[in-house]
Scaffold this motif. Structure first.
Motif, PDB file in Angstrom:
ATOM      1  N   GLY A 154      41.273  50.199  38.306  1.00  0.00           N
ATOM      2  CA  GLY A 154      40.996  50.891  39.562  1.00  0.00           C
ATOM      3  C   GLY A 154      40.212  49.968  40.466  1.00  0.00           C
ATOM      4  O   GLY A 154      40.090  48.766  40.201  1.00  0.00           O
ATOM      5  N   PRO A 155      39.637  50.522  41.528  1.00  0.00           N
ATOM      6  CA  PRO A 155      38.902  49.675  42.473  1.00  0.00           C
ATOM      7  C   PRO A 155      37.607  49.105  41.886  1.00  0.00           C
ATOM      8  O   PRO A 155      36.932  49.755  41.087  1.00  0.00           O
ATOM      9  N   LEU A 156      37.293  47.887  42.295  1.00  0.00           N
ATOM     10  CA  LEU A 156      36.042  47.240  41.903  1.00  0.00           C
ATOM     11  C   LEU A 156      34.890  47.947  42.601  1.00  0.00           C
ATOM     12  O   LEU A 156      34.915  48.143  43.818  1.00  0.00           O
ATOM     13  N   VAL A 157      33.858  48.348  41.820  1.00  0.00           N
ATOM     14  CA  VAL A 157      32.684  48.967  42.435  1.00  0.00           C
ATOM     15  C   VAL A 157      31.537  47.968  42.571  1.00  0.00           C
ATOM     16  O   VAL A 157      30.649  48.143  43.393  1.00  0.00           O
ATOM     17  N   GLY A 158      31.564  46.907  41.743  1.00  0.00           N
ATOM     18  CA  GLY A 158      30.518  45.900  41.847  1.00  0.00           C
ATOM     19  C   GLY A 158      30.473  45.020  40.619  1.00  0.00           C
ATOM     20  O   GLY A 158      31.290  45.155  39.705  1.00  0.00           O
ATOM     21  N   THR A 159      29.483  44.121  40.598  1.00  0.00           N
ATOM     22  CA  THR A 159      29.371  43.132  39.531  1.00  0.00           C
ATOM     23  C   THR A 159      27.923  42.955  39.099  1.00  0.00           C
ATOM     24  O   THR A 159      27.031  42.848  39.946  1.00  0.00           O
ATOM     25  N   PHE A 160      27.708  42.931  37.783  1.00  0.00           N
ATOM     26  CA  PHE A 160      26.420  42.516  37.243  1.00  0.00           C
ATOM     27  C   PHE A 160      26.444  40.990  37.262  1.00  0.00           C
ATOM     28  O   PHE A 160      27.354  40.374  36.703  1.00  0.00           O
TER      29      PHE A 160
END
Length: 140
Positions: free
Chosen positions: A120-126
């Motif tokens: 699905g869509p990327l929400v963010g990155t650690f």
């Protein structure tokens, strides 16, 4: 000869830079305020270790909060992408590994994503931000 207490203090001060080399940190992707989140924990118990233990904590209080160990990483954080994968479900990608994280069932599991496509869509990155682990929302 230095008094014992002063010698002990000197020993502690001498070890401080070595002990500071160990990584112990955590950061969170806040989903719906502070009560619903995915938390990444990284711990390097000994400075000479070349790997860092990692855990993901799905948290949706008061129903869910469980720490689940995931595969260790090297000392330099390999970015961890977080994708929406459904209702209270996220696909998490680090290097060549994928995980599914559910805050509904309070679970983290390895995922054999043979195609390597995002669920699905990327929400963010650690990732590292100014020398510390942080969650960086997509588009920033």
């Amino acid at each position: 000869m230095l008094p014992t207490s002063l010698r002990n203090l000197c020993a502690v001060l001498a070890l401080t830079p070595i002990l500071m080399a160990c990584e112990n940190g955590a950061t969170a992707y806040m989903i719906e305020g502070s009560q619903h989140a995915l938390i990444l924990v990284r711990e390097q118990p000994y400075f000479w270790d070349k790997t860092v233990n990692q855990a993901l904590i799905p948290s949706r209080l008061p129903s869910c909060q469980r720490r689940v160990a995931i595969h260790p990483d090297r000392t330099e954080l390999t970015p961890i992408e977080v994708f929406e994968a459904g209702d209270r479900l996220w696909g998490v990608h680090q290097g060549n590994r994928w995980y599914l994280v559910s805050t509904e069932k309070c679970a983290v599991q390895d995922w054999d994503n043979a195609q390597g496509t995002a669920p699905g869509p990327l929400v963010g990155t650690f990732r590292l931000k100014e020398g510390a682990i942080a969650f960086v929302p997509a588009g920033q």
